[in-house]
Design a protein around this motif. Sequence first.
Motif, PDB file in Angstrom:
ATOM      1  N   LEU A  69       0.838  -1.192   0.000  1.00 17.79           N
ATOM      2  CA  LEU A  69       0.000   0.000   0.000  1.00 17.79           C
ATOM      3  C   LEU A  69       0.875   1.245   0.000  1.00 17.79           C
ATOM      4  N   ILE A  70       1.917   1.216   0.841  1.00 15.33           N
ATOM      5  CA  ILE A  70       2.818   2.367   0.904  1.00 15.33           C
ATOM      6  C   ILE A  70       3.570   2.521  -0.414  1.00 15.33           C
ATOM      7  N   SER A 111       1.551   3.607  -3.384  1.00 15.83           N
ATOM      8  CA  SER A 111       1.084   4.989  -3.329  1.00 15.83           C
ATOM      9  C   SER A 111       2.173   5.977  -3.756  1.00 15.83           C
ATOM     10  N   LEU A 112       3.401   5.466  -3.991  1.00 15.56           N
ATOM     11  CA  LEU A 112       4.467   6.346  -4.479  1.00 15.56           C
ATOM     12  C   LEU A 112       4.155   6.844  -5.885  1.00 15.56           C
ATOM     13  N   TRP A 113       3.462   6.006  -6.666  1.00 11.46           N
ATOM     14  CA  TRP A 113       3.071   6.413  -8.007  1.00 11.46           C
ATOM     15  C   TRP A 113       1.562   6.615  -8.024  1.00 11.46           C
ATOM     16  N   SER A 114       1.087   7.631  -8.712  1.00 10.79           N
ATOM     17  CA  SER A 114      -0.366   7.795  -8.755  1.00 10.79           C
ATOM     18  C   SER A 114      -0.965   6.816  -9.761  1.00 10.79           C
ATOM     19  N   ILE A 121      -5.554  -0.312  -6.813  1.00 16.12           N
ATOM     20  CA  ILE A 121      -4.196   0.206  -6.920  1.00 16.12           C
ATOM     21  C   ILE A 121      -3.282  -0.782  -7.631  1.00 16.12           C
TER      22      ILE A 121
END
Lengths: 308, 328
Positions: free
Chosen positions: A157-158, A161-164, A249
């Motif tokens: 998850l982390i 979330s670095l890339w949209s 995601i």
Amino acid sequence: MTPRHWAVLLALLAAAAIGALGLRAGTAGSDAARRFFRHPTAAFAVGVLLFFVLIAVCAPLVAPYDPSAQLEIVQLQNRPPSWMHPLGTDLYSRDLLSRLVFGARVSLAVGTLAMLVAVSLGAVVGLLAGYFHRWMDGVLMRLVDVGLAVPRIFLLLIAVSLWSQLPLAILVLTIGLTGWFATSRLVRAEVLSRRELAYVDAARALGAPPARVILRHVLPNAVAPLIVSAALGIGSVMLLEASLSFLGIGVAPPTPSWGNMIADGKEQIATAPWTTLSPGLAIVLVVMALNAVGDALRDALDPRREAT
Amino acid sequence: MTAWLVRRCAAAIAIVFAVVTLTFLLIHLAPGTPFVPSDERVLDPAVVDGLRRQFGLDRPLGVQYVRYVVALLHGDPGYSFSLRRPIGEVLATTVPNTLLLSGAALAIDFLLGAAIGLYQAARARHRADVVLGNATLFLYSVPTFWLGLVLVLVFGQHLAWFPVGGDRNPVLYPSLSLLGRLGDRAWHLALPALTLGLVGAGGTARFQRAALLEVAGQDFIRTARAKGLHERRIWLVHTLRNALLPLITLFGLALPFLLTGAVLIETVFSWPGMGKLAADAIFTRDYPVVTAAALLASVMVVLGSLVADVLYSVADPRIRLGKGGARA
């Protein structure tokens, strides 16, 4: 869906069945194959895997429509299975069979590639930690401790979330990079038990450099557990990809993957259950087959372990 | 034992600290930041600057890190950007829900899994074993969230035995009696806990069956059989007791599985727990919430394996901790 597509589908099914039975007949002489096929489900599992791999490879021949084409947004929205659309259509009037077939490419490729990243990285770390021992072992294994302490989904998850908008290659890398911890422990344990054996001492005494000792003498003996963990690894990566896509995601739409197909259908589970059921069943079938093959491989590759 | 325990606890604390650092770095190196004007939201740059200053995001990374750790040590995991509430408060309402769900799932997982494994082992290689073996393989291979959706479809929509989501009846709950409230909560808990528990039970049963068969092949079992003991006594007393040890290891491994499952299952069933909180926070780029959730999950995992290690040493007198036999 024309007769030609049905014919191709049946031909691939037959090819998979013949391939699995042929494999069993062709390897009947060897001990390992006998232990492998002693598992009642092993031949069936090989057939299932062959079938899905063939479908993925021949996707353009099997799929009657373009997987992302919205065919007819009024008439063909959420239609139940019919002869024209054997698995029905989804909310966006796309043909589900075509999406499932092209989704097989994405899901199987992500599973295999991410597993390769994870297993090779795990093998390298395990070999280094096990063979050089001392400080390198300490550092690498503490790293593994930390990696294993965070539940993988939170790590992902982390990281995700670095890339949209996540490119597929990055998704594969990310899943691979968060999945090598357990493999490295496995390999390390195997190496630790090997490195003290006389034949490794002998190789060292003959002046073989560490790289040669590791690659020629230690690694080949640690390869059996690696193969088993690879087979089981593809399955768990496929489940993970599906989970991420389900959360929105993972694989980005409109590219079909089995996970985001389930995600697309989840809002209409009550009115159009076929949109969710077929991709889910595909995942279950393939992952079950991979796990069955993994179990059978474990017995086949390790004669010391009694079959259970 | 004491020395081992101290060392083991120190290692656990070090791991948690490393996790804090790792998650902090990962989150803060992310390209997206909160308060950035997006397509949907147009923000005055002056307002953005003000907000960034207010939350300390304009300070150097090192300063932010030290502040974060100091606050954490004081029991303050920060402030949620998107929910506009202290995270401590948010976690206080969500974590009990996750613990309730995971606890119920854990009970189903181990009771059902151990029972199936025992039944299979006692009938190894017979038809019942093969059928159950395929059933557990199915449960072991099924995507948790998909099983949840299927159960919702069958038991929530078609049969309407259970509610399709939420943790309580949103309208009637306040007016219910204490007993009614308990019943309502249990009724809402049933499907999500069953989903998570069933998937776990698949793995547990496979593990338990293998452990039992390994014990069953040992000499003392043959001796027991030679003494003419009843089969039931051999399995329940002699074999099962010795095969319970590996289950303790499995307990340590079950926690990460349950927390992972919670993220998905809570999303499927709109269960207001920590997993759903974290999944939602990803989309709002609510860093502190994701970090806090990951951190809390890691603490639970580290604690779980610590407890499993201690239980193992208590249950198995052959393991003498602190004399070089301790496992790290």
